[in-house]
Design a protein around this motif. Structure first.
Motif, PDB file in Angstrom:
ATOM      1  N   UNK A 100      -6.533  11.537 -11.620  1.00 36.02           N
ATOM      2  CA  UNK A 100      -6.515  10.081 -11.425  1.00 36.02           C
ATOM      3  C   UNK A 100      -5.416   9.700 -10.443  1.00 36.02           C
ATOM      4  N   UNK A 101      -4.233  10.246 -10.645  1.00 35.88           N
ATOM      5  CA  UNK A 101      -3.130   9.937  -9.720  1.00 35.88           C
ATOM      6  C   UNK A 101      -3.464  10.394  -8.308  1.00 35.88           C
ATOM      7  N   UNK A 102      -4.074  11.561  -8.241  1.00 35.83           N
ATOM      8  CA  UNK A 102      -4.425  12.099  -6.935  1.00 35.83           C
ATOM      9  C   UNK A 102      -5.403  11.181  -6.212  1.00 35.83           C
ATOM     10  N   UNK A 103      -6.393  10.687  -6.959  1.00 36.34           N
ATOM     11  CA  UNK A 103      -7.369   9.785  -6.342  1.00 36.34           C
ATOM     12  C   UNK A 103      -6.711   8.466  -5.946  1.00 36.34           C
ATOM     13  N   UNK A 104      -5.701   8.083  -6.709  1.00 30.93           N
ATOM     14  CA  UNK A 104      -5.000   6.833  -6.419  1.00 30.93           C
ATOM     15  C   UNK A 104      -4.389   6.858  -5.021  1.00 30.93           C
ATOM     16  N   UNK A 105      -4.091   8.051  -4.539  1.00 36.30           N
ATOM     17  CA  UNK A 105      -3.471   8.137  -3.205  1.00 36.30           C
ATOM     18  C   UNK A 105      -4.487   7.900  -2.093  1.00 36.30           C
ATOM     19  N   UNK A 106      -5.762   8.133  -2.375  1.00 39.63           N
ATOM     20  CA  UNK A 106      -6.738   8.115  -1.287  1.00 39.63           C
ATOM     21  C   UNK A 106      -7.005   6.713  -0.761  1.00 39.63           C
ATOM     22  N   UNK A 107      -7.091   5.762  -1.664  1.00 38.48           N
ATOM     23  CA  UNK A 107      -7.467   4.410  -1.227  1.00 38.48           C
ATOM     24  C   UNK A 107      -6.394   3.785  -0.338  1.00 38.48           C
ATOM     25  N   UNK A 108      -5.131   3.808  -0.777  1.00 37.55           N
ATOM     26  CA  UNK A 108      -4.114   3.261   0.129  1.00 37.55           C
ATOM     27  C   UNK A 108      -4.058   4.004   1.464  1.00 37.55           C
ATOM     28  N   UNK A 124       0.827  -1.205   0.000  1.00 40.79           N
ATOM     29  CA  UNK A 124       0.000   0.000   0.000  1.00 40.79           C
ATOM     30  C   UNK A 124       0.863   1.257   0.000  1.00 40.79           C
ATOM     31  N   UNK A 125       1.968   1.185   0.720  1.00 38.48           N
ATOM     32  CA  UNK A 125       2.891   2.325   0.735  1.00 38.48           C
ATOM     33  C   UNK A 125       3.382   2.634  -0.674  1.00 38.48           C
ATOM     34  N   UNK A 126       3.708   1.582  -1.411  1.00 38.58           N
ATOM     35  CA  UNK A 126       4.211   1.784  -2.769  1.00 38.58           C
ATOM     36  C   UNK A 126       3.131   2.362  -3.677  1.00 38.58           C
ATOM     37  N   UNK A 127       1.897   1.918  -3.477  1.00 43.41           N
ATOM     38  CA  UNK A 127       0.810   2.472  -4.280  1.00 43.41           C
ATOM     39  C   UNK A 127       0.626   3.956  -3.992  1.00 43.41           C
ATOM     40  N   UNK A 128       0.695   4.279  -2.707  1.00 47.01           N
ATOM     41  CA  UNK A 128       0.574   5.684  -2.307  1.00 47.01           C
ATOM     42  C   UNK A 128       1.675   6.516  -2.952  1.00 47.01           C
ATOM     43  N   UNK A 129       2.896   5.982  -2.903  1.00 41.59           N
ATOM     44  CA  UNK A 129       4.029   6.698  -3.490  1.00 41.59           C
ATOM     45  C   UNK A 129       3.815   6.893  -4.993  1.00 41.59           C
ATOM     46  N   UNK A 130       3.322   5.846  -5.659  1.00 38.28           N
ATOM     47  CA  UNK A 130       3.100   5.960  -7.100  1.00 38.28           C
ATOM     48  C   UNK A 130       2.109   7.084  -7.396  1.00 38.28           C
ATOM     49  N   UNK A 131       1.054   7.152  -6.607  1.00 40.27           N
ATOM     50  CA  UNK A 131       0.053   8.196  -6.815  1.00 40.27           C
ATOM     51  C   UNK A 131       0.636   9.582  -6.626  1.00 40.27           C
ATOM     52  N   UNK A 132       1.463   9.724  -5.607  1.00 40.51           N
ATOM     53  CA  UNK A 132       2.043  11.036  -5.319  1.00 40.51           C
ATOM     54  C   UNK A 132       2.979  11.475  -6.437  1.00 40.51           C
ATOM     55  N   UNK A 133       3.879  10.575  -6.838  1.00 40.02           N
ATOM     56  CA  UNK A 133       4.830  10.944  -7.898  1.00 40.02           C
ATOM     57  C   UNK A 133       4.084  11.256  -9.193  1.00 40.02           C
ATOM     58  N   UNK A 134       3.095  10.412  -9.502  1.00 35.77           N
ATOM     59  CA  UNK A 134       2.338  10.631 -10.728  1.00 35.77           C
ATOM     60  C   UNK A 134       1.651  11.987 -10.737  1.00 35.77           C
ATOM     61  N   UNK A 135       1.116  12.376  -9.582  1.00 32.93           N
ATOM     62  CA  UNK A 135       0.420  13.667  -9.531  1.00 32.93           C
ATOM     63  C   UNK A 135       1.358  14.819  -9.831  1.00 32.93           C
ATOM     64  N   UNK A 136       2.549  14.766  -9.230  1.00 34.57           N
ATOM     65  CA  UNK A 136       3.441  15.914  -9.374  1.00 34.57           C
ATOM     66  C   UNK A 136       3.948  16.099 -10.801  1.00 34.57           C
TER      67      UNK A 136
END
Lengths: 516, 685
Positions: free
Chosen positions: A162-170, A140-152
């Motif tokens: 989409x990337x931003x929303x990806x951070x919410x679930x993890x 889950x940590x890695x998923x969160x990280x992916x969402x954060x990097x993708x957003x920036x």
């Protein structure tokens, strides 16, 4: 630059692809093999840190420059290819100095957060322990990280969303499964608030898409559109508020103290250090950049909220007994300063806001990291229950004092440098209201001294308590993240010149838009 | 960059190197001892630090001599400023000349202060090797002390007001760390917090003032701020709140607030006596000789700007004069060795401030009258002499404390035979601070009196005279109670405390040596340096700041014939009164217990100002502001969320009959989003 452009964009894509891929690989590793799980995660996040560090170095040596007077942000490592052509959604990535430095912040915190989670397995023992779930934690940590990097790196609004929303679930799962205290309440509250913010953002994004007349989600294209004033009047507050909720804006900050208090250490670090920055970044990059007239119209409202949050957060922090709540309210105060810098609407203020995003990111991550390590030893976060820890854990104690000094804005540390810009920016305004509220916000630096010294003096100083005998100082693996974060805080605080000139370059197009 | 700034002359290369070295050596000592040596061996750490401070002192002397050689005697250079270096640390954006710099300003007062700080710091480092011997925390003592020295040198050498603020906070933090050095002692921890927060309170105003002044004068550099152009640029009405006020007055008063806190002027003085919880070398270096004069120094540094502002110097004069008498009165009753000296420091700082304030033209407002150079010189001269004798007094108090293992003057007494060198040196310092000729304090106090009188500031004059008498009185009391009479109660009783390795009270040579060295300037520097100081050093500084404009009457020639007699007469009267009350056979520290009159208790309890702080902090701010905020945060802001969530949940549960789903709340939100979307869509159309 062109040559490194395509190669650079591949590297940039890797910053979110690697964490995502590592999440998949982690699923294949047997949960029993905890050592491999941890080492693999650390290796991947170390690799991402090196990668982002390399990109930052290349960027700093050859910063992209926009033509003079242009409102178009010049991107490095850019790539732009269709994703869903029928919907005009594109995979448009790239970085300017603001997102590049925030990427570095994120990479450092993901890496240090991994180290801070080294004993997540052991920390989970308890009556309702979730032992054996360390693997899920890292996935889950890695998923969160992916969402954060993708957003920036996204310069397409839809991809960003989409990337931003990806951070919410993890985030929800990490707090709900691995948290402590009222974790399900906290996780639910956090998600409801942030999803409410997302709803506002989504409305704003669709408004931009339809109103632009060019049917585009592309931030750079949209930045050249002059939106109709009537549209800006309602779209700006929707977007700024939506991102503001994520960015910890008073009085919509209520998700964060409960969320931080319940979240495991690394998640608190990521939430406060990086995730919130997505909010303030969105306020600047999307709301203010694309809707400057709306910004001008609404700024006084947000100015009042910013100053109120700065002062409010500080006073409430001074009353907290729980270290995590204390730092969470300190974050409300420091994020208030980010918004203050944005809302005073001056060149220096905007720059201060960006610098404060970075400064607060590193400082709050260091604080949460240290609080987590102290908690792992004392099994309490209540300030009155601790005392005399300095004698038993000098490294953590000195680290905590230094992080505290950074939080109260000691010169030589990152926070002071950012705050100096914000305050100067506020006083530089030609209008009375920003100057008045800036002066009022300076009360926060006095109260900051109160809450920081109260905490450090009570938990570290004083006579040793019974029960302290078995406490031990940080291990090598714990020293690394603390030292790394403090190093970043000192580096920015002592030698801000290069960083500041990079940020100034990136702010120029935004300022051109705001002043048009 | 700015036409208002006077042309700079290039200092010689050796001067520049010495300037870098003066800052680098203490920093090096901090890094070596802090990161490595302090943990290995406290003693090696102490010697290393002391040697590096010796190097710093050497470089400071090189700096002073080099500066003198280059500037003095060359009138054409007197109106110019010299920057050993001036690097841009943080430029405030394109299209603006504003920048925070890291510079090293060379002018007479900065060179003087560098010399004083380096000298005192070196002696205190040497003293501390012996004083801190055997203390478990000695390894972290020296790096912190060296860090303080670095920050203090940076402060006095600052070329601009933001750099001053930068180092101002760093000296504050090292003061915090050293007051709370014995961190397991609750009173020390509380004192460190109090010191930091009280000065921080003042610093917030200082920062506002500095930013406003720099913004409107278009430069943070002192040469810019002190130029006549800056005063003119600031002299307009400005709105920071609901009304608008004169920015020149507002800015200078805000900046002065910072000085107010740092130099512990009433009512922000409460932290300084408490700061005596720190080890005695710290009290000596930081809380008497150097850091606390930073406020006076800042006021002096901006003297031209302050004197251009109408009410500011008047405020300086009143706060200074009042604090001088107020603290001197309290000092007459205290029983803690170090606290007596601390109140004495407060009082002397008040004199320095009052003197600066007395530099204001008496007919302020009626036309542009140039400020008095003599008042300014006298203040700086008193900073100079005070540093030596006050440092000596604290170091000797440390010897006494080491000998009797107590801070209480009632435990002391009769030490003159046991501590002969300390006794002799203390006597010199007492005579110096009391203002008995020809010791150093007499000369500087005499200048203050003269300046105040000549300028027509009879209030400051009277305050100085009264303070002089009180000072002579309480210092005599201090001296007689500590060194004369019969041994005190605790004296020798627990002197056999083997853990400290002091079987008998004695004088460690490393501690006595710095004291004896300090006795020389305490005795002679006033007489030796006065003419040189007044003729060259300080008027030069003002000339630098005023572009060489000849100002005021720089001469103190003539003077007033009866003044020295009046001053020393009052001092002698104070000493005689002290001897009558506390000399001879009876050992009377205060009034006997139980029979003290109310007025004495009022003074002894420091006019209950500390209780007022406690009331303000605990009751007014904590219960009045923070607690309601916390309540509103939990009940109103978070409470409204909980209510909204409950309502939503109820709605969702109604709807869930159709859905039979688990994710009610998501659906509620999704529904809300849809409704918003619907209306938004309509609005767009």
């Amino acid at each position: 630059m062109d040559a490194s452009g395509s190669f650079g964009s591949v590297l940039l894509t890797l910053t979110w692809a690697l964490p995502l891929a590592s999440a998949l690989v982690l699923m294949a590793i047997p949960a029993a093999n905890l050592i491999l799980v941890r080492r693999f995660t650390l290796a991947m996040n170390g690799l991402v840190l090196v990668l982002v560090g390399f990109l930052l170095a290349v960027f700093a040596l050859h910063p992209p420059t926009a033509p003079d007077g242009s409102g178009v942000t010049a991107l490095a490592f850019a790539a732009d290819s269709p994703w869903f052509p029928s919907l005009h959604i594109r995979y448009h990535i790239g970085v300017d100095a603001i997102s590049m430095t925030l990427m570095f912040l994120a990479a450092v915190i993901v890496f240090t957060g991994t180290l801070a989670s080294w004993n997540i397995e052991a920390d989970q023992h308890g009556p309702k322990g979730s032992g054996g779930k360390a693997k899920e934690f890292f996935i889950l940590l890695q998923l969160l990280a992916a969402g954060v990097f993708g957003s920036f790196i996204s310069f397409d609004l839809f991809t960003f969303f989409v990337f931003n929303e990806l951070t919410l679930i993890p985030t929800y799962l990490l707090i709900g499964l691995f948290g402590s205290g009222r974790k399900s309440y906290a996780a639910m509250k956090l998600n409801l608030m942030l999803m409410g913010g997302s709803a506002l953002i989504l409305v704003g994004i669709f408004g931009l898409y339809f109103q632009s007349g060019i049917h585009s989600f592309d931030i750079l294209q949209l930045s050249q559109v002059r939106f109709d004033a009537q549209f800006q009047r309602w779209a700006f507050p929707a977007l700024f508020l939506g991102f503001g909720i994520l960015g910890n804006m008073f009085p919509f900050h209520i998700w964060s103290p409960d969320g931080h208090a319940s979240a495991p250490t690394a998640i608190s670090m990521l939430l406060a250090g990086v995730h919130m920055k997505l909010g303030s970044y969105g306020c600047l990059r999307i709301a203010m950049y694309l809707l400057p007239e709306g910004a001008r119209e609404w700024m006084d409202v947000f100015l009042v909220l910013a100053a109120a949050g700065t002062i409010w957060g500080a006073f409430v922090a001074a009353k907290q007994k729980d270290l995590k709540y204390l730092n969470a309210y300190a974050s409300v105060s420091h994020c208030g300063l980010v918004f203050l810098g944005l809302a005073v609407f001056t060149t220096i203020g905007l720059r201060g806001a960006v610098l404060q995003m970075l400064a607060h990111g590193f400082i709050t991550a260091a604080m949460f990291c240290l609080i987590g390590m102290i908690y792992a030893r004392t099994h309490t976060r209540q300030i009155p229950d601790m005392g005399g820890l300095m004698a038993k854990m000098p490294f953590l104690g000195v680290g905590f004092v230094l992080a505290g000094f950074a939080a109260l804005g000691l010169p030589g540390m990152a926070g002071f440098m950012a705050e100096l810009n914000i305050f100067l920016g506020g006083f530089a305004s030609e209008r009375v209201l920003p100057r008045m509220l800036t002066a009022a916000s300076l009360a926060s630096i006095i109260v900051a001294a109160v809450y920081v010294l109260r905490a450090t003096n009570s938990i570290l100083n004083g006579p040793a308590r019974s029960g302290n005998e078995h406490l031990s100082d940080a291990t090598f693996l714990e020293k690394v993240p603390v030292a790394l974060l403090l190093l970043c805080i000192l580096a920015i605080g002592l030698y801000p010149g290069p960083l500041v000139s990079l940020v100034d370059g990136a702010l120029q197009p935004i300022l051109n838009n705001l002043n048009r | 960059m700015d036409s208002a700034a006077p042309a700079a002359f290039a200092p010689a290369g050796a001067l520049v190197l010495a300037a870098y070295g003066v800052l680098l050596l203490p920093l090096l000592s901090f890094l070596i001892n802090g990161l490595w040596l302090g943990r290995k061996s406290a003693r090696a750490s102490g010697w290393t630090a002391a040697m590096l401070m010796g190097g710093t002192l050497f470089l400071a002397i090189v700096l002073a001599l080099g500066y003198r050689a280059q500037v003095l005697g060359r009138p054409e250079l007197q109106g110019q400023t010299a920057l050993a270096f001036d690097h841009i640390w943080l430029a405030f954006g394109p299209g603006s000349a504003l920048a925070a710099k890291f510079g090293f300003l060379l002018d007479p007062i900065s060179v003087m202060m560098v010399l004083v700080v380096a000298c005192i710091s070196f002696l205190v480092h040497v003293y501390s090797i012996a004083y801190m011997q055997g203390d478990a925390g000695a390894g972290r003592f020296f790096p912190t002390l060296s860090f303080f020295t670095f920050a203090m040198l940076g402060l006095v050498a600052s070329s601009n007001i933001l750099e001053t603020f930068f180092f101002w906070e760093l000296v504050g933090v090292s003061s915090y760390l050293l007051i709370g050095f014995w961190y397991q002692k609750p009173s020390a921890v509380a004192a460190s917090k109090k010191a930091f927060i009280m000065t921080r309170f003042a610093d917030a105003f200082f920062l506002i003032g500095a930013l406003l002044a720099g913004l409107h004068a278009n430069g943070f550099d002192f040469v810019v701020l002190n130029s006549p152009g800056a005063a003119a640029a600031l002299d307009h009405n400005f709105a920071l709140g609901l009304g608008s006020v004169n920015l020149l007055a507002l800015g200078t008063l805000l900046i002065y607030t910072g000085a107010w806190g740092k130099s512990a002027m009433f009512p922000l003085h409460g932290w300084l006596p408490d700061a005596m919880e720190g080890p005695t070398p710290v009290s000596s270096l930081i809380h008497s000789a150097t850091m606390v004069v930073a406020g006076v120094y800042l006021t002096a540094r901006l003297f031209p700007l302050f004197s251009a502002a109408g009410p500011t110097l008047g405020v300086v004069e009143i706060t200074g004069g009042f604090t001088a008498i107020f603290a001197a009165v309290i000092a007459c009753t205290q029983t803690d060795l170090k606290r007596i000296l601390a109140f004495s420091t407060l009082s002397q700082l008040g004199l320095m401030m009052a003197s600066l304030g007395a530099g204001a033209p008496a007919d302020a407002g009626a036309g542009h009258v140039l400020p008095s150079v003599l008042a300014y010189s006298a203040s700086m001269f008193h900073v100079f002499t005070h540093a030596f004798f006050k440092c000596l007094l604290f170091l000797s108090a440390g010897v006494v404390i080491h000998a009797i293992h107590s801070n209480d003057i009632r435990d002391a007494g009769g030490l003159r035979k046991v501590l002969p060198f300390t006794y002799g040196a203390t006597l010199i310092a007492v005579l110096a601070i009391a203002g008995i000729p020809p010791f150093s304090g007499f000369f500087s106090k005499d200048e203050i009196l003269l300046a105040a009188f000549q300028n027509g500031h009879y209030g400051a004059f009277a305050a100085t005279l009264i303070t002089g008498g009180l000072t002579a009185f309480y210092m005599t009391r201090y001296f007689l109670l500590a060194f004369h009479g019969t041994p005190g109660s605790a004296h020798h009783a627990d002197a056999a405390d083997a853990s400290h390795g002091h079987a008998e009270p004695h004088e460690a040579w490393l501690m006595v040596l710095p004291i004896l060295v300090l006795a020389v300037p305490s005795a002679l520097i006033g007489w030796l340096a006065k003419d040189f100081f007044l003729a060259n050093v300080v008027p030069g500084a003002l000339a630098v700041l005023h572009e060489g404009e000849a100002i005021g009457s720089s001469a103190h020639e003539g003077g007033i014939a009866w003044l020295p007699y009046a001053a020393s007469g009052v001092a002698a009267a104070g000493m005689i009164l002290g001897w009558l009350l506390y000399g001879g056979k009876g050992r009377k520290v205060g009034y006997p217990e139980g029979k003290t009159p109310a007025w004495y208790r009022l003074i002894y309890n420091k006019f209950y100002i500390d209780d007022l702080y406690v009331f303000l902090a605990r009751k007014a701010v904590n219960r009045g502001v923070a607690a309601p905020a916390q309540w509103a945060e939990r009940k109103l802001i978070n409470g409204s969320f909980d209510i909204a969530a409950a309502v939503l949940k109820r709605l969702a549960s109604l709807q869930s009959r159709f859905q039979n789903g688990q994710v009610q709340r998501y659906i509620g939100v999704a529904l809300l989003g849809l409704i918003i979307l619907y209306y938004v869509g309509r609005t767009i159309r």
